[in-house]
Design a protein around this motif. Structure first.
Motif, PDB file in Angstrom:
ATOM      1  N   ALA A  68     -26.344 127.522  18.646  1.00  0.00           N
ATOM      2  CA  ALA A  68     -25.618 127.234  17.412  1.00  0.00           C
ATOM      3  C   ALA A  68     -26.229 127.936  16.209  1.00  0.00           C
ATOM      4  CB  ALA A  68     -25.590 125.722  17.162  1.00  0.00           C
ATOM      5  N   LEU A  69     -27.483 128.361  16.318  1.00  0.00           N
ATOM      6  CA  LEU A  69     -28.157 128.982  15.191  1.00  0.00           C
ATOM      7  C   LEU A  69     -27.780 130.452  15.068  1.00  0.00           C
ATOM      8  CD1 LEU A  69     -31.724 127.512  15.769  1.00  0.00           C
ATOM      9  CD2 LEU A  69     -30.166 126.893  13.917  1.00  0.00           C
ATOM     10  N   ASP A  93      -9.043 120.899  17.514  1.00  0.00           N
ATOM     11  CA  ASP A  93      -8.409 121.979  18.279  1.00  0.00           C
ATOM     12  C   ASP A  93      -9.384 123.046  18.784  1.00  0.00           C
ATOM     13  OD1 ASP A  93      -5.895 123.262  19.267  1.00  0.00           O
ATOM     14  OD2 ASP A  93      -6.575 124.861  17.916  1.00  0.00           O
ATOM     15  N   PRO A  94     -10.397 123.469  17.996  1.00  0.00           N
ATOM     16  CA  PRO A  94     -11.331 124.472  18.543  1.00  0.00           C
ATOM     17  C   PRO A  94     -12.042 123.999  19.807  1.00  0.00           C
ATOM     18  CG  PRO A  94     -11.562 124.336  16.168  1.00  0.00           C
ATOM     19  CD  PRO A  94     -10.676 123.185  16.575  1.00  0.00           C
ATOM     20  N   TYR A  95     -12.271 122.700  19.913  1.00  0.00           N
ATOM     21  CA  TYR A  95     -12.983 122.175  21.076  1.00  0.00           C
ATOM     22  C   TYR A  95     -12.068 122.028  22.290  1.00  0.00           C
ATOM     23  CZ  TYR A  95     -16.090 121.241  17.205  1.00  0.00           C
ATOM     24  OH  TYR A  95     -16.871 121.390  16.094  1.00  0.00           O
ATOM     25  N   MET A 144     -19.952 129.323  19.179  1.00  0.00           N
ATOM     26  CA  MET A 144     -20.753 128.157  18.797  1.00  0.00           C
ATOM     27  C   MET A 144     -21.167 128.248  17.330  1.00  0.00           C
ATOM     28  SD  MET A 144     -21.868 125.395  20.306  1.00  0.00           S
ATOM     29  CE  MET A 144     -23.116 124.113  20.211  1.00  0.00           C
ATOM     30  N   GLN A 145     -21.564 129.429  16.891  1.00  0.00           N
ATOM     31  CA  GLN A 145     -21.974 129.612  15.512  1.00  0.00           C
ATOM     32  C   GLN A 145     -20.802 129.424  14.555  1.00  0.00           C
ATOM     33  OE1 GLN A 145     -23.730 133.490  15.836  1.00  0.00           O
ATOM     34  NE2 GLN A 145     -25.374 132.738  17.169  1.00  0.00           N
ATOM     35  N   GLU A 146     -19.614 129.871  14.974  1.00  0.00           N
ATOM     36  CA  GLU A 146     -18.422 129.680  14.144  1.00  0.00           C
ATOM     37  C   GLU A 146     -18.114 128.202  13.950  1.00  0.00           C
ATOM     38  OE1 GLU A 146     -15.423 131.853  16.190  1.00  0.00           O
ATOM     39  OE2 GLU A 146     -15.992 133.803  15.331  1.00  0.00           O
ATOM     40  N   THR A 180     -20.264 125.785  14.142  1.00  0.00           N
ATOM     41  CA  THR A 180     -21.326 125.224  13.315  1.00  0.00           C
ATOM     42  C   THR A 180     -21.057 125.489  11.842  1.00  0.00           C
ATOM     43  OG1 THR A 180     -22.925 125.515  15.098  1.00  0.00           O
ATOM     44  CG2 THR A 180     -23.810 125.222  12.885  1.00  0.00           C
ATOM     45  N   LEU A 181     -20.685 126.727  11.529  1.00  0.00           N
ATOM     46  CA  LEU A 181     -20.377 127.071  10.140  1.00  0.00           C
ATOM     47  C   LEU A 181     -19.167 126.285   9.647  1.00  0.00           C
ATOM     48  CD1 LEU A 181     -20.921 130.933  10.222  1.00  0.00           C
ATOM     49  CD2 LEU A 181     -22.337 129.243   9.055  1.00  0.00           C
ATOM     50  N   ARG A 182     -18.202 126.116  10.512  1.00  0.00           N
ATOM     51  CA  ARG A 182     -16.976 125.398  10.150  1.00  0.00           C
ATOM     52  C   ARG A 182     -17.276 123.957   9.749  1.00  0.00           C
ATOM     53  NH1 ARG A 182     -13.097 122.721  13.650  1.00  0.00           N
ATOM     54  NH2 ARG A 182     -11.000 122.766  12.744  1.00  0.00           N
ATOM     55  N   ALA A 183     -18.242 123.360  10.395  1.00  0.00           N
ATOM     56  CA  ALA A 183     -18.565 121.961  10.125  1.00  0.00           C
ATOM     57  C   ALA A 183     -19.662 121.774   9.089  1.00  0.00           C
ATOM     58  CB  ALA A 183     -18.974 121.274  11.422  1.00  0.00           C
ATOM     59  N   SER A 184     -20.254 122.880   8.626  1.00  0.00           N
ATOM     60  CA  SER A 184     -21.447 122.766   7.786  1.00  0.00           C
ATOM     61  C   SER A 184     -21.142 122.567   6.308  1.00  0.00           C
ATOM     62  CB  SER A 184     -22.325 124.013   7.963  1.00  0.00           C
ATOM     63  OG  SER A 184     -21.626 125.173   7.523  1.00  0.00           O
ATOM     64  N   ASP A 185     -19.917 122.838   5.878  1.00  0.00           N
ATOM     65  CA  ASP A 185     -19.562 122.673   4.471  1.00  0.00           C
ATOM     66  C   ASP A 185     -19.119 121.235   4.233  1.00  0.00           C
ATOM     67  OD1 ASP A 185     -18.653 122.707   1.916  1.00  0.00           O
ATOM     68  OD2 ASP A 185     -17.099 124.226   2.208  1.00  0.00           O
ATOM     69  N   PRO A 186     -19.923 120.440   3.525  1.00  0.00           N
ATOM     70  CA  PRO A 186     -19.586 119.011   3.359  1.00  0.00           C
ATOM     71  C   PRO A 186     -18.311 118.783   2.563  1.00  0.00           C
ATOM     72  CG  PRO A 186     -21.430 119.625   1.941  1.00  0.00           C
ATOM     73  CD  PRO A 186     -21.171 120.804   2.837  1.00  0.00           C
TER      74      PRO A 186
END
Length: 442
Positions: free
Chosen positions: A83-84, A358-360, A376-378, A380-386
């Motif tokens: 994910a990193l 949907d991505p999952y 995986m990184q995409e 992670t980035l998608r979920a990282s913006d609060p």
């Protein structure tokens, strides 16, 4: 108090807290020094690489010597390293992957003391050719190779002295690593994850419980052409003896395996997870690569059963239809099935829920799916913006505690599949093992 030299995990709560607290403090100090070096004219990327490498080395030493819950979290992180972003994951990958296979070992004298206490002083009569050098290290024990009295090669898991006490000491300390987990997987609720981990960790020190879980899996998969579960030969106090399983460590398949090996390992990992509740009435709860081997006959060897969850009735009845709705993009049905279990009425619209999940569901959209680090990184980035719509929707979900293990296992499994870069027929496995998923079946 234990130390790295005598092989005992650091046991006192204050001592373990101090070691965990030293990680972020030391990182801050190294960063400050790094800034000074940059001001002095050294290239920023060189300084950053040195800081990350030294932090990784301390991470390995500290978490490895603490063992217990701290090392378990490190192993979970190693399963999620895909994910990193690559520029951050590189220095940590080798360090965390090492925790899948090895940690600082306890001295031979300590190993012998544990064998004396558990098996009696005549243990060499049943364990021939005992190799004092461990072949692997787990979060609460290490593994040695030996020969059983009838000539069978065996793996002897020996629990670290004080491991159970170390787990108890970790109960209030694991939250210190919440920022690390959030950095790796922002989409997970780290607090709930650690609460679930604390509950599971207390069970893992019980080798009797682990042996029963291993027997359940061994009985269910006996003679299976794809999954190999070694038989338990003896369990007593802090020692568990099982048949030896050789093969190639999954961590090595990740770094050196052919694409065919990666695909095969990925397919069988998905099969083990999907079929466990139906066949063994348990789910394997620890998919980090150190627990698996790819055997010469192409079977997947499963080595560790310390973390499992009993599922006497198999998969939850709603799960198959829920996945089918997600596969088909049926937002209304997905929302109806999830209501009262994953979402509260009126808080999340059907469209927002489908957009979040949907991505999952992508691996279910085609006969085969290629898992990649980039995907995986995409996510992670998608979920990282609060402040994003995705994050707001996710915060409104309510995951029942009994499903947290399944959520964690699925997340770690996807992380391993992305590290493998495996192409897997996920849809076929889900169709085979989850009731209610194959809506076309008669």
């Amino acid at each position: 108090m234990g130390s790295a030299e005598d092989g005992r995990p650091t046991r006192g709560r204050l001592a373990r807290t101090a070691r965990l607290a030293a990680l972020p403090a030391a990182y801050a100090g190294r960063t400050a020094v790094g800034i000074g070096k940059r001001i002095g004219g050294r290239p920023a990327e060189v300084v950053a690489a040195q800081v990350q490498q030294r932090t990784a080395e301390q991470l390995f030493a500290t978490l490895g010597h603490l063992k217990g819950g701290a090392m378990k979290v490190a192993q979970a992180l190693s399963a999620m390293e895909s994910a990193l972003p690559e520029q951050l994951a590189g220095p940590y990958r080798d360090t965390l992957v090492r925790l899948q296979e090895a940690a600082p070992a306890m001295p031979t004298a300590r190993v012998h003391e544990q064998l004396d206490r558990s098996l009696g002083r005549n243990w060499r009569q049943v364990l021939k050719n005992f190799d004092d050098h461990p072949v692997a290290a787990a979060s609460i024990g290490q593994v040695h190779r030996a020969t059983w009295r009838d000539g069978t090669p065996v793996a002897v898991k020996v629990q670290y002295p004080g491991a159970a006490e170390a787990l108890v000491a970790d109960l209030g300390n694991l939250q210190m690593l919440t920022p690390v987990m959030k950095a790796a997987v922002p989409g997970l609720d780290a607090r709930e994850l650690f609460a679930e981990l604390r509950e599971r960790l207390s069970e893992e020190a019980d080798y009797q419980r682990e042996a029963q879980a291993q027997r359940d899996f061994a009985d269910a998969y006996r003679g299976d052409p794809d999954i190999c579960v070694p038989n338990v030969l003896r369990v007593q106090r802090q020692v568990l003896v099982s048949e030896w399983v050789g093969g190639t460590a999954l961590s090595r398949v990740i770094t050196e395996g052919t694409q065919d090996d990666r695909d095969r390992a990925g397919q069988l990992l998905v099969r083990l997870l999907a079929s466990g509740p139906a066949r063994a009435h348990r789910v394997h709860g620890d998919p980090h690569p150190g627990n698996f081997r790819l055997l010469p006959d192409r079977r997947l060897g499963v080595l560790d059963f310390g973390s499992t969850q009993a599922m006497p009735h198999g998969w939850p009845g709603r799960l198959g239809p829920l996945l089918a709705a997600g596969r088909d993009g049926d937002a209304a049905t997905l929302h109806r099935i999830a209501s009262g279990h994953l979402v509260q009425p009126g808080k999340v619209t059907p469209e927002a829920l489908l957009d979040l999940l949907d991505p999952y569901f992508q691996p279910l959209h085609s006969p085969e799916y290629r898992f990649t680090r980039r995907w995986m990184q995409e996510q992670t980035l998608r979920a990282s913006d609060p402040l994003s719509t995705t994050a707001r929707t996710q915060r409104r979900l309510t995951i029942p505690p009994r499903y947290l293990l399944l959520q964690r296992v699925a997340a770690e499994l996807v992380g391993v599949l992305c590290s493998l870069g495996a192409t897997v027929a996920v849809d076929a496995e889900v169709r085979r093992w989850l009731p209610g998923y194959d809506t076309t079946s008669t």
